[in-house]
Write an enzyme that holds these catalytic residues in place. Structure first.
Site, mmCIF file in Angstrom:
data_model
loop_
_atom_site.group_PDB
_atom_site.id
_atom_site.type_symbol
_atom_site.label_atom_id
_atom_site.label_comp_id
_atom_site.label_asym_id
_atom_site.label_seq_id
_atom_site.Cartn_x
_atom_site.Cartn_y
_atom_site.Cartn_z
ATOM 1 N N LYS A 321 0.822 -1.217 0.000
ATOM 2 C CA LYS A 321 0.000 0.000 0.000
ATOM 3 C C LYS A 321 0.855 1.267 0.000
ATOM 4 O O LYS A 321 0.525 2.273 0.619
ATOM 5 C CB LYS A 321 -0.969 0.015 1.190
ATOM 6 C CG LYS A 321 -1.910 -1.173 1.252
ATOM 7 C CD LYS A 321 -2.625 -1.421 -0.073
ATOM 8 C CE LYS A 321 -3.501 -0.262 -0.503
ATOM 9 N NZ LYS A 321 -4.116 -0.493 -1.850
ATOM 10 N N ARG A 416 6.091 4.898 2.100
ATOM 11 C CA ARG A 416 5.026 5.885 2.255
ATOM 12 C C ARG A 416 4.907 6.216 3.733
ATOM 13 O O ARG A 416 5.290 5.411 4.587
ATOM 14 C CB ARG A 416 3.717 5.280 1.730
ATOM 15 C CG ARG A 416 2.473 6.113 1.904
ATOM 16 C CD ARG A 416 1.257 5.286 1.498
ATOM 17 N NE ARG A 416 0.033 6.070 1.450
ATOM 18 C CZ ARG A 416 -1.161 5.571 1.158
ATOM 19 N NH1 ARG A 416 -1.275 4.270 0.894
ATOM 20 N NH2 ARG A 416 -2.231 6.347 1.136
ATOM 21 N N SER A 424 -4.487 2.743 4.843
ATOM 22 C CA SER A 424 -4.793 2.252 3.498
ATOM 23 C C SER A 424 -4.891 0.728 3.486
ATOM 24 O O SER A 424 -5.768 0.152 2.825
ATOM 25 C CB SER A 424 -3.724 2.721 2.512
ATOM 26 O OG SER A 424 -3.996 2.261 1.208
#
Length: 595
Positions: A321, A416, A424
């Site tokens: 993700k 991220r 997410s």
């Protein structure tokens, strides 16, 4: 005798596989079935279901009456060839020269050589024995015969000088042409004679490929009749103008402009066509007679180089993700990247064959079934790879398998903000939409639970395994990784965001020369994606390429995270992030937990 039609199908086969990546279809499913049980689940690499090159187009007699113009004494610079002319604004189009007269040379010697050699000179079978066979799929399908002296790949990485170019008789005929253009032979990257049959048309088109922007295209008519050969060029298909190209006249063509040819003569039109660079900057090879080449639309490889590139060439390890799907789809838009049969193979973790008698060679054979290995062996200028985002977390089992099965593969990791990543992942796992296969891969352990409930359980799990920022990898591996389940994605919500602990063994095993770390936040716009992909292509040893589709893949819309939960997670991850930035030797990021 080589079957040229079969060779055409081979080159089209890989070209179509590669070209299909220009408009990729995003796949979010991950099958749990093992390829070891059957290979029928993989798409066929046969060319039987692929479209052939365009069929021959008949010349249009109506064009004979078009007004005839003489090529002007203009100057075509490489700056005029940055983009296709029809894509320029109207005010810029009219200022771009379309063709230019470059002088005259005597072509009597070339005409005599062709006459003496007869039809045999043009035969593919003869070229493949005494020269080298080259494919030009569209032109071959149109019935245009060729005698090739020099040829380069589309990315100007390699240039091949054919045996006939070094034949003294041909040299005596070709070198005066180069001299008339004030071009040294080493600057010429393509040089061939093309024979266009009567009654055939080459439809309006502009040339494509990296080489077009960096080379000058020259036409030298050898056998022609300007009254019956209609050559047209223009800024767009609907604004083509007819130009006369008499025998012996050197004409430079801006091949970024639309151009076409209709042969209404009762004989074949013969041109010498060459392309030259302004700088000597390309690797050159002199080929022996009968050398065999393997081609895609954008690459050329020697048969002797078969299997010289290991497969796969790259692995996207994670993080889950964090944009791994987008990164893979962006990579597959490069003309030299061939997508795997399955993007997320999971062979090195979930699908690993566990029969005790299996050798590493058995595993490698199974792993290669996920890729178009046979095609890639023939075309080692091309590469492939996979993207399984759980590999980063499962380093305890995946890393030793990578060292055995893909020891030279380049490794890509995209990260991220760990807070946003966790949210997410939760949204993906609890998404009610999706196929049965997708839902099975996601897992059902968090269904019916709130994000906060899952976070609390994960916090307790990390505390139970005594996970902390300064622990070493062995402690992390023995105390935490060894307890991670396989086969589904509904676990390690917070553990997957402990990037420093996950990266440490990969960096130690492969080093920074073989592992590249990126950040999803650096790909927030079209230009940013292009910039990051430029770095990735360079890391993989690929030539520059601008991708078309830069939209994010595999995204979802969902409600924002609770601010208190966000603050709690940001505080939790802060010391782990500090460790990450130190390991990577990068400036500390102000990661904002944007969902």
């Amino acid at each position: 005798m080589v079957n040229c039609n079969a060779r055409n199908r081979d080159v089209i086969s890989l070209s179509k596989h590669v070209a299909a990546t220009a408009s990729p279809k995003t796949s979010t499913s991950t099958s749990s079935s093992s390829p070891s049980s059957s290979t029928s689940s993989f798409p066929s690499s046969s060319s039987s279901n692929l479209s052939p090159p365009p069929s021959a187009v008949q010349a249009s007699p109506s064009f004979v009456s078009l007004p005839r113009m003489v090529p002007p004494n203009a100057t075509i610079t490489l700056g005029h060839k940055g983009v296709p002319v029809h894509e320029l604004p109207e005010e810029a189009r009219v200022r771009v020269p379309l063709c230019s007269a470059r002088g005259k040379v005597c072509v009597a010697g070339i005409k005599r050589k062709l006459s003496d050699g007869g039809a045999k000179l043009w035969q593919e079978e003869n070229a493949e024995k005494t020269n080298v066979g080259i494919l030009r799929p569209s032109h071959d399908a149109w019935g245009i015969k060729k005698i090739v002296f020099i040829y380069c790949d589309d990315f100007l990485r390699r240039c091949f000088e054919m045996p006939w170019f070094h034949d003294p008789e041909w040299q005596a005929l070709l070198l005066p042409v180069f001299q008339a253009l004030n071009v040294a032979p080493r600057m010429v990257v393509r040089c061939l004679l093309a024979s266009m049959p009567p009654g055939i048309a080459i439809p309006p088109h502009h040339d494509t490929g990296y080489w077009v922007h960096y080379s000058h295209r020259i036409h030298l008519p050898i056998e022609t009749d300007p009254a019956r050969i209609v050559f047209r060029v223009g800024p767009s298909k609907d604004r083509l103008q007819r130009y006369d190209l008499p025998e012996g006249c050197l004409v430079e063509l801006n091949n970024q402009a639309k151009h076409s040819v209709d042969n209404l003569w009762d004989r074949s039109r013969v041109h010498l066509i060459l392309d030259y660079l302004e700088k000597d900057s390309i690797e050159r090879s002199i080929l022996p007679p009968g050398a065999k080449l393997h081609q895609t639309r954008r690459s050329i490889d020697l048969e002797s180089e078969h299997g010289s590139r290991p497969c796969p060439s790259f692995l996207i390890l994670g993080a889950q993700k964090s944009g791994t799907t987008s990164l893979y789809e962006y990579l597959c838009q490069h003309p030299l990247v061939l997508r795997a049969r399955r993007r997320e193979t999971h062979y090195l973790d979930w699908r690993w064959r566990r029969e005790e008698h299996l050798t590493w060679e058995d595993h490698r054979e199974t792993y290669l079934r996920f890729f178009h290995a046979a095609l890639l062996n023939e075309n080692p200028s091309c590469m492939t790879g996979e993207s399984t985002p759980s590999y980063l977390l499962h380093s305890d089992i995946v890393l030793p398998r990578v060292r055995k099965l893909a020891p030279t593969a380049k490794l890509l990791v995209i990260l991220r903000c760990p807070v946003a990543r966790a949210y997410s992942q939760y949204q993906m796992v609890t998404d009610p939409e999706g196929s049965v296969e997708q839902k099975k891969a996601r897992g059902s352990h968090w269904l019916g639970k709130s994000f906060e409930e899952v976070v609390e359980a994960e916090m307790q799990d990390l505390e139970r395994h005594r996970v902390h920022p300064t622990m070493n990898y062995q402690e992390f591996k023995d105390g935490y990784l060894s307890s991670r389940p396989l086969g589904h994605g509904s676990h390690s919500l917070l553990g997957r965001g402990l990037y420093a602990l996950q990266l440490q063994p990969w960096l130690e095993a492969f080093g920074r020369d073989q592992l590249m770390v990126m950040f999803m936040e650096d790909m927030a716009s079209h230009n940013a994606v292009q910039a990051q992909l430029g770095k990735v292509f360079d890391f993989l040893g690929l030539p520059p390429h601008s991708i078309i589709d830069t939209h994010a893949k595999n995204t979802r819309a969902y409600t924002p995270m609770d601010e208190r939960t966000k603050a709690r997670l940001s505080a939790f991850y802060a010391p782990f992030n500090q460790q990450l930035f130190q390991i990577l030797n990068v400036h500390e990021r102000r990661w904002e937990a944007r969902e």
